[in-house]
Design a protein around this motif. Structure first.
Motif, PDB file in Angstrom:
ATOM      1  N   THR A  44      32.248 -26.637 -21.830  1.00 12.91           N
ATOM      2  CA  THR A  44      32.109 -25.238 -22.270  1.00 12.91           C
ATOM      3  C   THR A  44      33.124 -24.906 -23.352  1.00 12.91           C
ATOM      4  N   THR A  97      27.971 -15.518 -25.093  1.00 15.20           N
ATOM      5  CA  THR A  97      27.544 -16.437 -24.035  1.00 15.20           C
ATOM      6  C   THR A  97      28.496 -17.621 -23.919  1.00 15.20           C
ATOM      7  N   THR A 101      30.917 -18.156 -20.549  1.00  6.42           N
ATOM      8  CA  THR A 101      30.723 -19.378 -19.760  1.00  6.42           C
ATOM      9  C   THR A 101      32.002 -20.199 -19.708  1.00  6.42           C
ATOM     10  N   CYS A 104      34.358 -18.538 -17.302  1.00  2.24           N
ATOM     11  CA  CYS A 104      33.912 -18.780 -15.923  1.00  2.24           C
ATOM     12  C   CYS A 104      34.271 -20.194 -15.475  1.00  2.24           C
ATOM     13  N   LEU A 125      25.953 -24.478 -13.780  1.00  2.00           N
ATOM     14  CA  LEU A 125      26.614 -23.583 -14.724  1.00  2.00           C
ATOM     15  C   LEU A 125      26.289 -23.988 -16.163  1.00  2.00           C
ATOM     16  N   GLU A 129      24.029 -22.074 -19.054  1.00  2.00           N
ATOM     17  CA  GLU A 129      24.517 -21.798 -20.401  1.00  2.00           C
ATOM     18  C   GLU A 129      23.531 -22.292 -21.454  1.00  2.00           C
ATOM     19  N   LEU A 260      28.238 -13.909 -15.321  1.00  4.77           N
ATOM     20  CA  LEU A 260      27.195 -14.398 -16.229  1.00  4.77           C
ATOM     21  C   LEU A 260      25.910 -13.608 -16.100  1.00  4.77           C
TER      22      LEU A 260
END
Length: 544
Positions: A44, A97, A101, A104, A125, A129, A260
């Protein structure tokens, strides 16, 4: 740039597959679970870095044009193409986004949610995404639908396997099923509308359809298509009265799932209205615009009244549930701006989308921190004699909660203000062909909704941050027993219970959201400079 966008969209999908593989022995660190959580942070983080590079390389002087485009044939028989690109409308959502993400994943590395294991969690996850990023980047109706549906499975399992049952009727499984059933049923109807447009117009290309601006579709086709597509988008938004899946989903979801869900998944619905419905079927949109505005305003009032009911003493309201209902109201402003069909209103809707993602994402992070410390998000417990009183016991946490609350109510100088103001300005003078008296009524109701929003958010701050003298929400006979049942270790003898303040990893995950909320509030041109040219071109049917 086109390769960079393809990497942003496909990178998390590849990372999700890699997360399911065994970790190499030299990279396990403290163990396989930590290794896979670290893998999620790295993937991410790389996607976020790529998104920032894409944003820095984006030509702001031509924000209305599609940039970093890829356009290759995929299903020749149906003229479906892998068409990707970003403009001033989609770029902020893409970066939001990627940012949420990453935060998170970082938060989960230090505070993994309770569940079956890290491999499945990280893979889901990253799959979530990828689907969300694809929704904001694809420029083909069929690909849009596939990306729109791609997020359902990972979010279902995040709620059903890693969520909690507290405050949810029927438990987390029921909440997850409710989420899936609502969105799938709405999406089936939406697919019919997308197919109708593509088959009648002879193309599924969103850019070509927007440039045509409905001239290749009859008025009746546009009306039917907008009704069908609008139902599917309204469920995901969520629009009142199709919102009832949202409170249970948020209450049951783990902290990162709620962040999210509120921060990016709800934006997929409103983005669809702007990207597809407004430019492709303007006649149909004009037919339904007053109804969309009315339902949006109904959501503003309903969401605020529901929050006021939850914040009452003795109501047993859950703080996560309250924020979920507040999202119904905030998304109502977005729908009102879109329904005005004016550049001012649509710009306000897009700004409110980003502001809601930043602020509500921060709120859910903060509530997750409170629940981690107390084991509950029940407002009566947090406000009781042994409750939070955050200003005195955890001042940094209390200050952040108060900041997020006043940002959410639309305090000038913070991000929440501009979106709500611009959507009401758009309703003040709607597009030609729309009833101005009706939209003035909607604007007045929305303005009243801002007062209700301020009332319940300030009540939350008073009850959770300031505390009370004596015992709140209990009878005198119950107070001594409640005061002796401290939900966390006591501090000094006879003193207030000890509550850990903001931890280092929490500060790292929450600070970017605070900074961007202030930046967007003080310098709205950062967003409006991107969206305004693209919105004008969109409403003009692709003309520069």
């Amino acid at each position: 740039m086109k390769i960079l966008l393809a990497v942003i969209v496909a990178g998390p999908l590849i990372g999700a597959g890699a997360a399911l593989l065994p970790a190499p022995p030299g990279l396990r660190g403290a163990g396989p679970q930590r290794a896979v959580l670290r893998h999620g942070v790295i993937v991410t983080g790389v996607v976020l870095a790529a998104a920032i590079v894409l944003a820095l390389g984006f030509d702001r002087h031509h924000a209305s044009a599609m940039q970093a485009t890829t356009n290759i044939s995929w299903i020749a028989a149906m003229n479906v193409r892998i068409h990707l690109g970003v403009d001033g409308i989609s770029l902020p959502l893409l970066v939001l986004t990627a940012l949420l993400t990453f935060l998170c994943a970082l938060y989960s590395y230090y505070k993994p949610p309770n569940g079956p294991g890290a491999k499945g969690f990280v893979a889901l996850l990253l799959l979530l995404e990828s689907g969300t990023l694809a929704t904001f980047a694809v420029l083909d109706l069929i690909l849009f639908f596939l990306a729109f549906e791609m997020v359902l499975i990972p979010m279902y399992f995040l709620i059903a396997r890693w969520g909690g049952d507290q405050g949810v009727s029927g438990g987390r499984q029921a909440a997850a099923w409710k989420f899936v059933l609502y969105t799938v049923l709405g999406s089936v109807v939406m697919l019919l509308g997308l197919l109708l447009i593509g088959l009648r117009a002879g193309t599924f290309d969103i850019v070509a359809l927007a440039t045509d601006n409905g001239r290749g579709l009859s008025p009746s086709t546009q009306v039917i298509a907008v009704l069908a597509i609008g139902i599917g988008l309204a469920v995901k938004t969520p629009m009142w009265p199709l919102h009832s899946w949202l409170p249970d989903a948020h209450t049951a979801a783990p902290t990162v799932g709620s962040v999210l869900l509120a921060g990016v998944l709800l934006k997929m619905g409103t983005y669809g209205f702007v990207r597809i419905v407004l430019p492709i079927a303007p006649h149909g949109m004009r037919t339904f615009a007053p109804y969309l505005a009315a339902l949006g305003v109904a959501g503003i009032i309903y969401g605020s009244l529901a929050c006021l009911a939850l914040v009452r003493r003795g109501a047993g309201g859950d703080l996560k549930r309250l924020i979920a209902y507040s999202s119904v109201g905030h998304m109502g402003f977005v729908l009102l701006g879109i329904a005005s069909m004016t550049p001012t209103g649509v710009n306000g809707a897009l700004f409110a989308n980003i502001a809601h993602g930043l602020i509500t994402g921060l709120l859910f992070f903060l509530v997750g921190g409170l629940k981690d410390r107390y084991g509950t998000a029940d407002l009566d417990s947090l406000a009781g004699a042994t409750g939070a009183a955050l200003y005195g016991r955890a001042p940094r946490l209390g200050g952040l909660l108060a900041f997020a609350a006043v940002a959410s109510l639309g305090l000038p100088g913070l991000a929440g203000f501009w979106g709500e103001m611009l959507t009401m300005f758009g309703a003040f003078r709607p597009a030609a062909g729309l009833s101005r008296p009706a939209f003035l009524t909607f604007m007045s109701a929305a303005a009243f909704g801002t007062l209700l929003t301020a009332a319940y958010l300030l009540a939350v701050v008073r009850r959770v941050c300031m505390g009370v003298r004596g015992t709140e929400g209990t009878t005198p006979a119950q107070a001594p027993a409640q005061a002796s049942a401290q939900p966390f270790p006591a501090g000094e003898p006879g003193g207030p219970p000890h509550l850990p303040d903001v931890r280092g990893y929490e500060l790292a995950a929450w600070s970017p959201l605070v900074a961007l909320t202030v930046l967007a509030g003080l310098w709205p041109a950062v967003l409006l400079g991107l969206t305004d040219p693209a919105v004008h071109r969109l409403l003009a049917g692709g003309a520069s």
